[in-house]
Design a protein around this motif. Sequence first.
Motif, PDB file in Angstrom:
ATOM      1  N   THR A 279      50.953  35.438  18.656  1.00 51.68           N
ATOM      2  CA  THR A 279      49.996  34.408  19.055  1.00 51.68           C
ATOM      3  C   THR A 279      50.085  34.196  20.560  1.00 51.68           C
ATOM      4  N   GLU A 280      48.923  34.030  21.199  1.00 53.53           N
ATOM      5  CA  GLU A 280      48.903  33.770  22.643  1.00 53.53           C
ATOM      6  C   GLU A 280      47.653  32.980  23.013  1.00 53.53           C
ATOM      7  N   ARG A 281      47.619  32.463  24.236  1.00 59.72           N
ATOM      8  CA  ARG A 281      46.468  31.691  24.691  1.00 59.72           C
ATOM      9  C   ARG A 281      45.461  32.627  25.368  1.00 59.72           C
ATOM     10  N   LEU A 282      44.358  32.031  25.812  1.00 57.45           N
ATOM     11  CA  LEU A 282      43.284  32.787  26.440  1.00 57.45           C
ATOM     12  C   LEU A 282      43.242  32.565  27.945  1.00 57.45           C
ATOM     13  N   MET A 283      42.670  33.531  28.639  1.00 53.88           N
ATOM     14  CA  MET A 283      42.419  33.415  30.073  1.00 53.88           C
ATOM     15  C   MET A 283      41.030  33.987  30.355  1.00 53.88           C
ATOM     16  N   VAL A 284      40.518  33.681  31.551  1.00 56.69           N
ATOM     17  CA  VAL A 284      39.228  34.210  31.980  1.00 56.69           C
ATOM     18  C   VAL A 284      39.473  35.250  33.064  1.00 56.69           C
ATOM     19  N   ALA A 285      38.928  36.433  32.861  1.00 54.78           N
ATOM     20  CA  ALA A 285      39.022  37.500  33.856  1.00 54.78           C
ATOM     21  C   ALA A 285      37.697  37.586  34.601  1.00 54.78           C
ATOM     22  N   MET A 286      37.778  37.748  35.913  1.00 56.88           N
ATOM     23  CA  MET A 286      36.575  37.800  36.730  1.00 56.88           C
ATOM     24  C   MET A 286      36.864  38.549  38.023  1.00 56.88           C
ATOM     25  N   ALA A 287      35.816  38.894  38.734  1.00 54.49           N
ATOM     26  CA  ALA A 287      35.993  39.535  40.036  1.00 54.49           C
ATOM     27  C   ALA A 287      36.639  38.555  41.006  1.00 54.49           C
ATOM     28  N   ASP A 288      37.464  39.065  41.908  1.00 59.50           N
ATOM     29  CA  ASP A 288      38.125  38.154  42.851  1.00 59.50           C
ATOM     30  C   ASP A 288      37.153  37.563  43.861  1.00 59.50           C
ATOM     31  N   THR A 289      35.910  38.036  43.861  1.00 61.35           N
ATOM     32  CA  THR A 289      34.857  37.458  44.720  1.00 61.35           C
ATOM     33  C   THR A 289      34.010  36.434  43.970  1.00 61.35           C
TER      34      THR A 289
ATOM     35  N   VAL B  97      32.025  37.323  33.304  1.00 63.99           N
ATOM     36  CA  VAL B  97      33.415  36.929  33.074  1.00 63.99           C
ATOM     37  C   VAL B  97      33.807  37.340  31.658  1.00 63.99           C
ATOM     38  N   ALA B  98      35.079  37.673  31.494  1.00 66.12           N
ATOM     39  CA  ALA B  98      35.585  38.073  30.181  1.00 66.12           C
ATOM     40  C   ALA B  98      36.689  37.114  29.763  1.00 66.12           C
ATOM     41  N   VAL B  99      36.549  36.535  28.581  1.00 70.09           N
ATOM     42  CA  VAL B  99      37.603  35.682  28.030  1.00 70.09           C
ATOM     43  C   VAL B  99      38.519  36.587  27.211  1.00 70.09           C
ATOM     44  N   VAL B 100      39.780  36.662  27.641  1.00 64.91           N
ATOM     45  CA  VAL B 100      40.695  37.653  27.072  1.00 64.91           C
ATOM     46  C   VAL B 100      42.035  37.003  26.713  1.00 64.91           C
ATOM     47  N   PRO B 101      42.802  37.623  25.825  1.00 69.64           N
ATOM     48  CA  PRO B 101      44.168  37.133  25.569  1.00 69.64           C
ATOM     49  C   PRO B 101      45.005  37.192  26.846  1.00 69.64           C
ATOM     50  N   GLU B 102      45.912  36.258  26.989  1.00 65.48           N
ATOM     51  CA  GLU B 102      46.716  36.158  28.213  1.00 65.48           C
ATOM     52  C   GLU B 102      47.453  37.464  28.520  1.00 65.48           C
ATOM     53  N   SER B 103      47.884  38.173  27.503  1.00 59.21           N
ATOM     54  CA  SER B 103      48.644  39.391  27.745  1.00 59.21           C
ATOM     55  C   SER B 103      47.829  40.455  28.467  1.00 59.21           C
ATOM     56  N   MET B 104      46.502  40.368  28.401  1.00 59.69           N
ATOM     57  CA  MET B 104      45.673  41.344  29.105  1.00 59.69           C
ATOM     58  C   MET B 104      45.788  41.191  30.614  1.00 59.69           C
TER      59      MET B 104
END
Length: 301
Positions: free
Chosen positions: A166-176, A243-250
Amino acid sequence: MIDARQLRYFTAVVEELHFARAADRLDIAQSALSTQIQRLEQDLGVRLLNRNKRQPVTLTDAGRLFHAEAVAALRHIERADQIGRLAARGLAGIVRIGYVASGVSSGALSGMLRDFRLSHPNVRIDVVPMETPRQFDALDGGEIDIGIARPRRQYPPGIVATIVHTERLMVAMADTHPLATRRKLMARDLKDQSFISPQFDEDEGFGEVLSALGAAGGFSAFLDYRVRDFISGLSLASAGYGVAVVPESMSHFTQPGLCYQPIADFEYPVHLALASRRRELSPAVRAFVGASLARSGEAPT
């Protein structure tokens, strides 16, 4: 047809070069040993041993060639017997595992493999990347034995699964991206964003995550880019497509132009499940399931 007993008798005579000593070693009568060697020679149609009462037993040319093959054959038979006994106890065999990307990034799969190898070094492991819906078909068809997949509310008949990570979520996005520099990213900040997510032809999956995120932020999340896996989604996100909502481990997956942000007010755990056939016949597969569940400390679902 030559059998293993005849091979053992023959190699004993060759090693002792004496029928009486070989018979004592084998704990059989010398006459029985002589009879078995004669039958072996008759079956092969060639003399293997030179017998002389006044001289030691010697090998013929054919006997020397046959002896080398007999020794090799006995080693294979002993190895087969050993492997068969190990396989019956789940200590040998093959376990084929399908996994989603976060099974690797989370360390769940490697942890299972590492622990299992310590206690089952003779079991061969084959691993193949495979999206969740495909894993259930592959399990049913016998293509794989274990699936490291996203859990579902209901599984196909004959498939059982257990939450193992089990893990939480994060949002991945371009650094710009305008949100990349936010000190605290809230769910409402993601309104009007283009979302990228793995989603298949089913009601469950990360589409549910986006619905929950939209509810938390007061908006309707729209899936602009449907991908097959998180790696594809992260590549699009780093290029600025959304933006991509992904598991924290990603977040262990790094590439130029990509950053990750936690969502401060969105606590939505995501899980990985170990899936297998309910009536598994392979002792090695059952051993892997048992070891992995013991490692996770989770109860079967």
